[in-house]
Design an enzyme around this catalytic site. Structure first.
Site, PDB file in Angstrom:
ATOM      1  N   LYS A  53      36.996  36.272  30.812  1.00  0.00           N
ATOM      2  CA  LYS A  53      38.444  36.535  30.830  1.00  0.00           C
ATOM      3  C   LYS A  53      38.895  37.117  29.482  1.00  0.00           C
ATOM      4  O   LYS A  53      39.642  38.095  29.435  1.00  0.00           O
ATOM      5  CB  LYS A  53      39.213  35.233  31.131  1.00  0.00           C
ATOM      6  N   GLN A  97      41.893  26.631  31.655  1.00  0.00           N
ATOM      7  CA  GLN A  97      40.741  26.675  32.555  1.00  0.00           C
ATOM      8  C   GLN A  97      40.527  25.318  33.224  1.00  0.00           C
ATOM      9  O   GLN A  97      40.582  24.270  32.576  1.00  0.00           O
ATOM     10  CB  GLN A  97      39.485  27.094  31.768  1.00  0.00           C
ATOM     11  N   ASP A 120      48.297  31.784  36.228  1.00  0.00           N
ATOM     12  CA  ASP A 120      47.456  31.187  37.271  1.00  0.00           C
ATOM     13  C   ASP A 120      48.267  30.932  38.540  1.00  0.00           C
ATOM     14  O   ASP A 120      47.695  30.570  39.572  1.00  0.00           O
ATOM     15  CB  ASP A 120      46.918  29.834  36.772  1.00  0.00           C
TER      16      ASP A 120
HETATM   17  N1  LIG Z   1      42.615  27.951  35.618  1.00  0.00           N
HETATM   18  C1  LIG Z   1      41.719  28.339  36.521  1.00  0.00           C
HETATM   19  N2  LIG Z   1      40.568  27.685  36.622  1.00  0.00           N
HETATM   20  C2  LIG Z   1      39.676  28.084  37.565  1.00  0.00           C
HETATM   21  C3  LIG Z   1      39.932  29.200  38.409  1.00  0.00           C
HETATM   22  C4  LIG Z   1      41.163  29.867  38.268  1.00  0.00           C
HETATM   23  O1  LIG Z   1      41.490  30.840  39.011  1.00  0.00           O
HETATM   24  N3  LIG Z   1      42.037  29.403  37.315  1.00  0.00           N
HETATM   25  N4  LIG Z   1      38.948  29.661  39.278  1.00  0.00           N
HETATM   26  C5  LIG Z   1      37.601  29.129  39.224  1.00  0.00           C
HETATM   27  C6  LIG Z   1      36.651  29.806  38.295  1.00  0.00           C
HETATM   28  N5  LIG Z   1      36.871  31.230  38.015  1.00  0.00           N
HETATM   29  C7  LIG Z   1      37.829  31.580  37.156  1.00  0.00           C
HETATM   30  O2  LIG Z   1      38.341  30.807  36.392  1.00  0.00           O
HETATM   31  C8  LIG Z   1      35.964  32.233  38.491  1.00  0.00           C
HETATM   32  C9  LIG Z   1      34.991  31.924  39.403  1.00  0.00           C
HETATM   33  C10 LIG Z   1      34.061  32.902  39.788  1.00  0.00           C
HETATM   34  C11 LIG Z   1      34.114  34.179  39.278  1.00  0.00           C
HETATM   35  C12 LIG Z   1      33.097  35.219  39.622  1.00  0.00           C
HETATM   36  O3  LIG Z   1      33.260  36.358  39.280  1.00  0.00           O
HETATM   37  N6  LIG Z   1      32.002  34.818  40.270  1.00  0.00           N
HETATM   38  C13 LIG Z   1      30.895  35.722  40.522  1.00  0.00           C
HETATM   39  C14 LIG Z   1      29.598  34.968  40.307  1.00  0.00           C
HETATM   40  C15 LIG Z   1      29.473  34.476  38.899  1.00  0.00           C
HETATM   41  C16 LIG Z   1      28.145  33.818  38.608  1.00  0.00           C
HETATM   42  O4  LIG Z   1      27.120  34.496  38.695  1.00  0.00           O
HETATM   43  O5  LIG Z   1      28.142  32.615  38.268  1.00  0.00           O
HETATM   44  C17 LIG Z   1      30.951  36.242  41.929  1.00  0.00           C
HETATM   45  O6  LIG Z   1      31.437  35.530  42.828  1.00  0.00           O
HETATM   46  O7  LIG Z   1      30.483  37.357  42.126  1.00  0.00           O
HETATM   47  C18 LIG Z   1      35.105  34.482  38.385  1.00  0.00           C
HETATM   48  C19 LIG Z   1      36.011  33.517  37.993  1.00  0.00           C
HETATM   49  C20 LIG Z   1      37.648  27.655  38.801  1.00  0.00           C
HETATM   50  N7  LIG Z   1      38.491  27.429  37.695  1.00  0.00           N
END
Ligand SMILES: Nc1nc2c(c(=O)[nH]1)N[C@@H](CN(C=O)c1ccc(C(=O)N[C@@H](CCC(=O)O)C(=O)O)cc1)CN2
Length: 299
Positions: A53, A97, A120
């Site tokens: 991020k 987060q 968020d």
């Molecule tokens: N305050 C927040 N916390 C969390 C959120 C959120 O939206 N706000 N979401 C999730 C985690 N997250 C961002 O924070 C997030 C999860 C997954 C991905 C992503 O790009 N995943 C990839 C795979 C990544 C990997 O290899 O591990 C994919 O799906 O292609 C981005 C952001 C929980 N916490």
């Protein structure tokens, strides 16, 4: 032929639009969007998401600030940091987060973020605006906003006559996703762990969205032929086929078999996940436009 959505490509086009909007705001109002990301503790996955991020915010031309707090941070210290960021005029978006370490209560922290800086979309003011169909005035939670981009690309703006089923009822995803689909005129069912005959409910869906956190739960015979299937699950499972002790990411949908039935499907990884970070950047630029008294673009 089933269409497999390339989430990385769609996210990249959102990021390009964010960069253009950032340049236009600086040129027009002399304002540079500022994003503060707060992380508490040592969870490795959370650290990876937060560094993506912060990096992406810099790439978009934002002022990017990261606050990394130790595992034993107190509720009061975290609340004090949020209060400081609320009062900082150069910060337009604040993200804490999740999950927080177990001894901390996330709800009062989230509710203490100014709604106009809550990128968020989790503050009750933003959740309430979405629930009442006010899509212009608030900020929408990033993952459902990203999933909705896929839905709009596939079905257009008006989902009249389409049945949508969302499996999962979390505040972060299920509830806002259902509200977005409803605002676009879909007929929406929110299913969850207490739903009777879940496969039958899912078979009724023209748009099926899975966000339960159970690896490969949605099977081919749960899916209406030709349906749009959006997989929000990110589950790490062991993968002995890759070698001893190895793991891999899978979604809540059994991709290999559902792909043969669905009309459109998102993969994991590379589907909804990349959109979460792209829509966070979009929300930050929207917040900065509003603070500058300008009408924000739509992403
Ligand atoms: N305050 C927040 N916390 C969390 C959120 C959120 O939206 N706000 N979401 C999730 C985690 N997250 C961002 O924070 C997030 C999860 C997954 C991905 C992503 O790009 N995943 C990839 C795979 C990544 C990997 O290899 O591990 C994919 O799906 O292609 C981005 C952001 C929980 N916490």
């Amino acid at each position: 032929m089933t269409t497999v959505i390339d989430g990385k490509q769609v996210a990249a086009s959102v990021i390009e639009a964010v960069k253009s909007a950032t340049q236009a705001l600086e040129a027009d109002a002399g304002v540079r969007p500022g994003l503060a990301v707060v992380i508490v503790g040592n969870d490795p996955a959370s650290h990876a998401y937060v560094s993506s991020k912060s990096k992406m915010a810099k790439e978009c031309g934002f002022q990017s600030v990261q606050h990394t707090l130790p595992e034993d941070t107190s509720q009061d210290d975290l609340a004090a940091l949020v209060a400081k960021l609320n009062a900082d005029a150069s910060i337009h978006g604040i993200l804490v987060q999740l999950p927080l370490p177990k001894h901390l209560n996330s709800e009062p922290i989230i509710q203490s973020i100014l709604p106009e800086k809550d990128v968020d979309g989790l503050h009750v003011v933003n959740a309430g605006k979405l629930a009442t169909g006010d899509l212009e005035g608030g900020l929408v939670s990033c993952t459902p906003a990203g999933a909705m981009v896929f839905v709009r690309q596939t079905h257009g703006e008006d989902l009249s006559g389409l049945n949508a089923v969302v499996i999962g009822r979390s505040n972060l995803f299920g509830k806002p996703m259902a509200a977005l689909l409803l605002a676009a005129n879909a007929t929406v069912t929110t299913a969850h762990s207490r739903t009777k005959d879940l496969p039958a409910v899912c078979r009724n869906a023209d748009i099926l969205v899975a966000a339960v956190g159970r690896p490969e739960m949605v099977k081919a015979d749960w899916v209406k032929p030709g349906a749009t299937v959006i997989d929000v699950g990110i589950n790490r499972v062991s993968a002995p086929e890759k070698g001893e002790g190895k793991s891999k990411l899978v979604g809540d949908v059994a991709f290999g078999e559902v792909e043969k039935v669905a009309g459109v499907i998102t993969p994991v990884p590379g589907g909804v996940g990349p959109m979460t970070i792209a829509m966070l950047m979009a929300n930050t630029v929207i917040a900065a436009y509003r603070k500058a008294g300008r009408k924000p673009p739509r992403f």
